[in-house]
Design a protein around this motif. Structure first.
Motif, short mmCIF file in Angstrom:
data_model
loop_
_atom_site.label_atom_id
_atom_site.label_comp_id
_atom_site.label_asym_id
_atom_site.label_seq_id
_atom_site.Cartn_x
_atom_site.Cartn_y
_atom_site.Cartn_z
N TYR A 104 0.85 -1.18 0.00
CA TYR A 104 0.00 0.00 0.00
C TYR A 104 0.89 1.23 0.00
O TYR A 104 1.86 1.32 0.73
N GLY A 105 0.54 2.19 -0.83
CA GLY A 105 1.40 3.34 -1.07
C GLY A 105 1.95 3.30 -2.48
O GLY A 105 2.50 4.28 -2.98
N GLY A 106 1.79 2.15 -3.14
CA GLY A 106 2.18 2.07 -4.55
C GLY A 106 3.63 1.73 -4.74
O GLY A 106 4.36 1.41 -3.82
N PRO A 126 3.00 -4.33 -12.04
CA PRO A 126 1.98 -3.33 -12.32
C PRO A 126 1.75 -2.40 -11.13
O PRO A 126 1.97 -2.78 -9.97
N CYS A 127 1.31 -1.19 -11.43
CA CYS A 127 0.82 -0.28 -10.40
C CYS A 127 -0.70 -0.29 -10.49
O CYS A 127 -1.27 0.14 -11.50
N VAL A 128 -1.37 -0.82 -9.47
CA VAL A 128 -2.82 -0.92 -9.52
C VAL A 128 -3.44 0.46 -9.41
O VAL A 128 -2.80 1.42 -8.97
N ARG A 129 -4.67 0.56 -9.83
CA ARG A 129 -5.33 1.87 -9.93
C ARG A 129 -5.30 2.65 -8.62
O ARG A 129 -5.56 2.13 -7.54
N GLY A 130 -4.91 3.92 -8.78
CA GLY A 130 -4.85 4.82 -7.65
C GLY A 130 -3.53 4.84 -6.91
O GLY A 130 -3.31 5.72 -6.07
N LEU A 143 -3.76 8.18 -1.37
CA LEU A 143 -3.33 7.92 -0.01
C LEU A 143 -3.99 6.64 0.48
O LEU A 143 -5.20 6.46 0.32
N ALA A 144 -3.21 5.76 1.11
CA ALA A 144 -3.73 4.45 1.48
C ALA A 144 -4.98 4.55 2.34
O ALA A 144 -5.95 3.80 2.15
N ALA A 145 -4.99 5.48 3.32
CA ALA A 145 -6.12 5.58 4.23
C ALA A 145 -7.40 6.04 3.53
O ALA A 145 -8.51 5.80 4.02
N THR A 232 -11.41 -5.32 15.25
CA THR A 232 -11.23 -5.18 16.70
C THR A 232 -9.80 -4.82 17.07
O THR A 232 -9.52 -4.60 18.26
N LEU A 233 -8.90 -4.74 16.09
CA LEU A 233 -7.47 -4.58 16.37
C LEU A 233 -6.97 -3.23 15.87
O LEU A 233 -6.96 -2.98 14.66
N PRO A 234 -6.51 -2.35 16.74
CA PRO A 234 -5.93 -1.09 16.29
C PRO A 234 -4.64 -1.35 15.53
O PRO A 234 -3.94 -2.34 15.76
N CYS A 235 -4.33 -0.48 14.59
CA CYS A 235 -3.09 -0.63 13.83
C CYS A 235 -2.69 0.73 13.28
O CYS A 235 -3.41 1.71 13.39
N ALA A 236 -1.52 0.77 12.66
CA ALA A 236 -1.01 2.00 12.06
C ALA A 236 -1.17 2.00 10.55
O ALA A 236 -0.71 2.93 9.89
N GLY A 237 -1.80 0.98 9.99
CA GLY A 237 -1.95 0.86 8.55
C GLY A 237 -3.33 1.25 8.07
O GLY A 237 -4.13 1.87 8.79
N SER A 238 -3.65 0.86 6.84
CA SER A 238 -4.93 1.23 6.23
C SER A 238 -6.11 0.63 6.98
O SER A 238 -7.23 1.15 6.92
#
Length: 336
Positions: A104-106, A126-130, A143-145, A232-238
């Motif tokens: 994520y982030g490309g 490949p770079c997927v759309r977006g 932006l991933a989020a 149910t799990l907090p994280c720092a990612g998307s």
């Protein structure tokens, strides 16, 4: 196997999520498939396979590690034109083909995904759309989020489904550009390999069960595994953006059920090597292991000490994974 390590960190949550050994993570199941799950994905794959990808190979942009790296563009579902890179052997014939998904982030460059696991491979990245400059689409946030929420109100509009289709179309572009791979998936023909890390690992689990052109896969710290647990799990990612959206829109759970990488893995019969981490602030390890645990076919597991986090020993673990990858694909993919 690696062992759980208590890292010093500044996160407000435990990136090991209370699991202190691989054995505890190996019991995490996949959610049941929602009604029409198989038909939904089979139809999406069938439609993507009809796309005339019209690939265009650009000039050589770089030469290293025995490959020449070209820019490439191709058409995916909805008429979206995407870009990326295609690496071809600098000398000798093409013997294998690979599709490589990105995090994520490309992807801004081919990076360490080259050279391929096996010599003589043609590799499309490949770079997927977006995602990334070569995957940019005006209507899709990069932006991933924000990207991970695009179209999430319906299974038919959720961007993750179209990103999986971008991988199917990348495989079509690869086989169109490389005649040696044109019979991929046909009786007696070659099979492609797939590599995906994080976002690309989750997309691979979603995309691969439905495409007979592939013969083996590696999924590294795959995301999108066991959404009910992930919520149910907090994280720092998307996944944190999805959790926040879910608090305001709990009905999104029904959509997420169609994009669960662990559920899809119950349909994935290809030999699959999974690298899953014990400590990961961006992709919770329980979801990673849920993907591995659900695999319906032959599977191998390499336990990583951590993912999405710098740690002592990571270079050695990465080298071990590279060696495992080469062995794994060498044993399971037949040369052209």
């Amino acid at each position: 196997m690696a062992s759980s390590v208590a890292f010093s960190h500044d996160f407000a949550f435990d990136p090991a999520y209370g699991y202190d050994a691989p054995e505890a993570l190996l019991g995490i199941p996949a959610p049941a498939a929602p009604d029409g799950f198989d038909a939904f994905w089979q139809d999406r794959c069938a439609r993507a396979r009809t796309v005339d990808t019209r690939p265009v190979l650009g000039p050589v942009e770089e030469e290293r590690d025995g490959v020449r790296i070209h820019g490439v563009t191709y058409t995916s579902v909805g008429g979206v034109r995407l870009g990326g890179w295609l690496a071809l052997p600098a000398e000798g014939p093409v013997r294998y083909g690979f599709v490589v998904g990105h995090g994520y982030g490309g992807r801004q460059e081919p990076g360490r995904d080259l050279p391929a696991p096996l010599p003589g491979a043609a590799v499309i990245l490949p770079c997927v759309r977006g995602m990334g400059e070569r995957g940019r689409v005006d209507s899709i946030p990069d932006l991933a989020a924000e990207h991970v929420l695009h179209g999430i109100g319906s299974r038919d509009t959720y961007v993750i489904g179209d990103c999986a289709a971008d991988l199917w179309c990348a495989a079509s572009a690869l086989t169109a550009l490389v005649p040696e791979l044109a019979e991929a998936g046909l009786p007696g023909g070659p099979r492609l390999g797939y590599l995906g890390e994080s976002f690309g690992g989750g997309l691979g689990a979603l995309a691969l069960p439905w495409d007979d052109r592939f013969g083996a896969a590696q999924l590294t710290v795959p995301t999108f595994g066991n959404h009910p647990l992930r919520l149910t799990l907090p994280c720092a990612g998307s996944g944190e953006a999805v959790r926040a959206h879910h608090r305001e829109h709990p009905e999104v759970t029904d959509v997420l059920g169609y994009f669960d990488a662990a559920t899809a893995a119950t349909r994935l019969t290809l030999p699959t090597l999974v690298a899953a981490a014990l400590f990961d602030p961006s992709v919770p390890p329980p979801g990673q292991f849920a993907v591995h645990n659900a695999l319906a076919g032959e599977r191998e597991l390499q336990v990583l000490t951590a993912g999405h986090f710098a740690y002592r020993g990571m270079v050695a673990e990465a080298a071990e994974l590279d060696a495992n990858r080469t062995r794994f694909f060498g044993e399971r993919l037949r040369a052209v």
